[in-house]
Design a protein around this motif. Structure first.
Motif, PDB file in Angstrom:
ATOM      1  N   GLY A  27       0.824  -1.219   0.000  1.00 31.52           N
ATOM      2  CA  GLY A  27       0.000   0.000   0.000  1.00 31.52           C
ATOM      3  C   GLY A  27       0.848   1.255   0.000  1.00 31.52           C
ATOM      4  N   GLN A  28       1.934   1.238  -0.785  1.00 34.16           N
ATOM      5  CA  GLN A  28       2.877   2.365  -0.737  1.00 34.16           C
ATOM      6  C   GLN A  28       2.487   3.487  -1.704  1.00 34.16           C
ATOM      7  OE1 GLN A  28       6.589   0.235  -1.213  1.00 34.16           O
ATOM      8  NE2 GLN A  28       6.903   0.155   1.000  1.00 34.16           N
ATOM      9  N   VAL A  31       2.928  10.538   0.319  1.00 35.92           N
ATOM     10  CA  VAL A  31       2.436  11.913   0.187  1.00 35.92           C
ATOM     11  C   VAL A  31       3.621  12.810  -0.155  1.00 35.92           C
ATOM     12  CG1 VAL A  31       1.365  13.858   1.363  1.00 35.92           C
ATOM     13  CG2 VAL A  31       0.534  11.549   1.804  1.00 35.92           C
ATOM     14  N   LEU A  82      12.938   1.238   4.402  1.00 34.10           N
ATOM     15  CA  LEU A  82      12.375   2.524   4.831  1.00 34.10           C
ATOM     16  C   LEU A  82      12.597   2.734   6.329  1.00 34.10           C
ATOM     17  CD1 LEU A  82       9.018   2.401   2.803  1.00 34.10           C
ATOM     18  CD2 LEU A  82      11.146   3.525   2.180  1.00 34.10           C
ATOM     19  N   ALA A 105       8.669  -3.352  12.044  1.00 30.29           N
ATOM     20  CA  ALA A 105       7.750  -4.456  12.359  1.00 30.29           C
ATOM     21  C   ALA A 105       6.451  -4.328  11.572  1.00 30.29           C
ATOM     22  CB  ALA A 105       7.428  -4.443  13.855  1.00 30.29           C
ATOM     23  N   ALA A 107       2.681  -3.810  11.695  1.00 30.71           N
ATOM     24  CA  ALA A 107       1.786  -3.157  12.660  1.00 30.71           C
ATOM     25  C   ALA A 107       0.659  -4.080  13.126  1.00 30.71           C
ATOM     26  CB  ALA A 107       1.187  -1.897  12.037  1.00 30.71           C
ATOM     27  N   ASN A 123      -1.056   7.737   7.629  1.00 33.83           N
ATOM     28  CA  ASN A 123      -1.565   7.514   6.288  1.00 33.83           C
ATOM     29  C   ASN A 123      -1.434   6.007   6.116  1.00 33.83           C
ATOM     30  OD1 ASN A 123      -1.991   7.321   3.543  1.00 33.83           O
ATOM     31  ND2 ASN A 123      -0.070   8.325   2.969  1.00 33.83           N
TER      32      ASN A 123
HETATM   33  N1  SAM Z   1       3.365   7.791   5.763  1.00 30.94           N
HETATM   34  C1  SAM Z   1       3.920   7.763   4.423  1.00 30.94           C
HETATM   35  C2  SAM Z   1       3.372   8.907   3.620  1.00 30.94           C
HETATM   36  O1  SAM Z   1       2.328   9.443   4.008  1.00 30.94           O
HETATM   37  O2  SAM Z   1       3.991   9.267   2.634  1.00 30.94           O
HETATM   38  C3  SAM Z   1       3.652   6.427   3.707  1.00 30.94           C
HETATM   39  C4  SAM Z   1       2.219   5.982   3.664  1.00 30.94           C
HETATM   40  S1  SAM Z   1       1.935   4.581   2.629  1.00 30.94           S
HETATM   41  C5  SAM Z   1       0.216   4.812   2.237  1.00 30.94           C
HETATM   42  C6  SAM Z   1       1.827   3.194   3.738  1.00 30.94           C
HETATM   43  C7  SAM Z   1       3.120   2.794   4.448  1.00 30.94           C
HETATM   44  O3  SAM Z   1       2.820   1.680   5.320  1.00 30.94           O
HETATM   45  C8  SAM Z   1       4.258   2.321   3.552  1.00 30.94           C
HETATM   46  O4  SAM Z   1       5.452   2.921   3.986  1.00 30.94           O
HETATM   47  C9  SAM Z   1       4.320   0.790   3.780  1.00 30.94           C
HETATM   48  O5  SAM Z   1       5.613   0.243   3.609  1.00 30.94           O
HETATM   49  C10 SAM Z   1       3.841   0.685   5.215  1.00 30.94           C
HETATM   50  N2  SAM Z   1       3.197  -0.595   5.583  1.00 30.94           N
HETATM   51  C11 SAM Z   1       2.459  -1.425   4.808  1.00 30.94           C
HETATM   52  N3  SAM Z   1       1.982  -2.466   5.517  1.00 30.94           N
HETATM   53  C12 SAM Z   1       2.433  -2.280   6.798  1.00 30.94           C
HETATM   54  C13 SAM Z   1       2.275  -3.028   8.012  1.00 30.94           C
HETATM   55  N4  SAM Z   1       1.560  -4.154   8.059  1.00 30.94           N
HETATM   56  N5  SAM Z   1       2.892  -2.563   9.126  1.00 30.94           N
HETATM   57  C14 SAM Z   1       3.616  -1.410   9.100  1.00 30.94           C
HETATM   58  N6  SAM Z   1       3.790  -0.662   7.986  1.00 30.94           N
HETATM   59  C15 SAM Z   1       3.205  -1.082   6.846  1.00 30.94           C
END
Ligand code: SAM
Length: 285
Positions: A27-28, A31, A82, A105, A107, A123
């Motif tokens: 879900g990358q 923003v 990251l 980890a 989440a 996000n």
């Molecule tokens: N916060 C950043 C921004 O706003 O630009 C990135 C948001 S992006 C929609 C989602 C982030 O969640 C990515 O960095 C992704 O690698 C991370 N991610 C995806 N699944 C995850 C999980 N199960 N636990 C922790 N992080 C996760």
């Protein structure tokens, strides 16, 4: 303290340095607009000195906006590249020592959060946003409030009230912890890559007292799942499997003060909780 936020050029430069191509699987969608991350932080009303948890900090755009307020951040990121880069980005952008803790980890599996955060700002990765939210609310009772950006349909569902078409199991489960409401729209154009869905901000405030204990919560959630698995059916039918027949289900519903002919979408979380309380104890329960 002056923290400088990341713009589109810096985000792309960081991604190139790490050889990161955003993946759908995680879900990358990053923003790339400083106004948007500030808007999220404002919607969450983050105050100096508050302890915030952020899920999925990615390259750090929202993280820096939270830190800019003088709050501290515990950031949980599943992508090792990251997670590994973020502390260095924070130093480079003027974040004081000790204000950021990164947890490398998933989440959905974390059971401890350093810094004991009380506010959630994120996000969220869109494919897992509801399970992540429910896991955090269940596991960390110290989380008092939060604002998250999620897919528009998910935000509407989380904030939906009984009787509406989009009211479903996530609406009731989310409401178990306290009230939710929509907090604003976000343009698709602020993301890289641009997603093919709309996004909304949604916020929650945890209720001052827990609604019930863990056993009651689990039973109530089982009933919610059964009710919405067959949402067109009357509850006495939809819950017959759980209660061992439709007449036992009718009797339990009446004891809980709920019409056996009602449908799942008509009930409030309080109604579901009352049914959970009269539900028979299951062997695993
Ligand atoms: N916060 C950043 C921004 O706003 O630009 C990135 C948001 S992006 C929609 C989602 C982030 O969640 C990515 O960095 C992704 O690698 C991370 N991610 C995806 N699944 C995850 C999980 N199960 N636990 C922790 N992080 C996760």
């Amino acid at each position: 303290m002056t923290v400088s936020l990341l713009g589109a050029t810096e985000i792309r430069r960081l991604a190139a340095e790490l050889d990161v191509t955003p993946t759908k699987k995680l879900g990358q969608n990053f923003v790339v607009d400083a106004n948007t991350v500030r808007k999220i932080v404002q919607a969450a009303d983050v105050q100096p000195g508050e302890r915030v948890v952020e899920i999925g900090p990615g390259l750090g755009s929202l993280t820096l906006a939270i830190l800019e307020t003088g709050a501290s951040v515990t950031a949980v990121e599943i992508d090792h590249r990251l997670a590994d880069r973020l502390p260095r980005t924070a130093v480079e952008r003027g974040v004081p020592d000790g204000a950021l803790t990164v947890v490398d980890a998933d989440a959905m599996r974390v059971t401890e959060l350093p810094g004991d955060p009380t506010v959630l700002v994120a996000n969220l990765p869109y494919n897992v946003s509801v399970p992540v939210l429910l896991h955090l609310l269940e596991t960390f009772p110290q989380l008092q409030r939060g604002v998250v950006m999620v897919q528009a349909e998910v935000a509407e569902r989380l904030a939906a009230k009984p009787g509406s078409k989009i009211y479903g199991a996530p609406s009731v489960k989310a409401a178990w912890y306290g009230p939710w409401n929509l907090r604003g729209t976000v343009s698709r154009q602020v993301f890289w890559p641009v997603p093919n869905v709309d996004s909304l901000l949604v916020g929650f405030q945890r209720a001052p007292e827990p609604r019930g204990d863990e056993t009651e919560r689990r039973r109530t959630f089982e009933i919610v799942d059964a009710a919405f698995n067959q949402r067109r059916k009357m509850l006495r039918q939809a819950l017959s499997g759980l209660f061992g027949g439709s007449s036992a289900a009718s009797e339990a519903l009446q004891r809980a003060g709920v019409e056996p002919t009602a449908r799942g979408e008509d009930l409030t979380v309080e109604d579901y909780h009352r049914i959970g309380r009269v539900a028979p104890r299951r062997q695993d329960g």
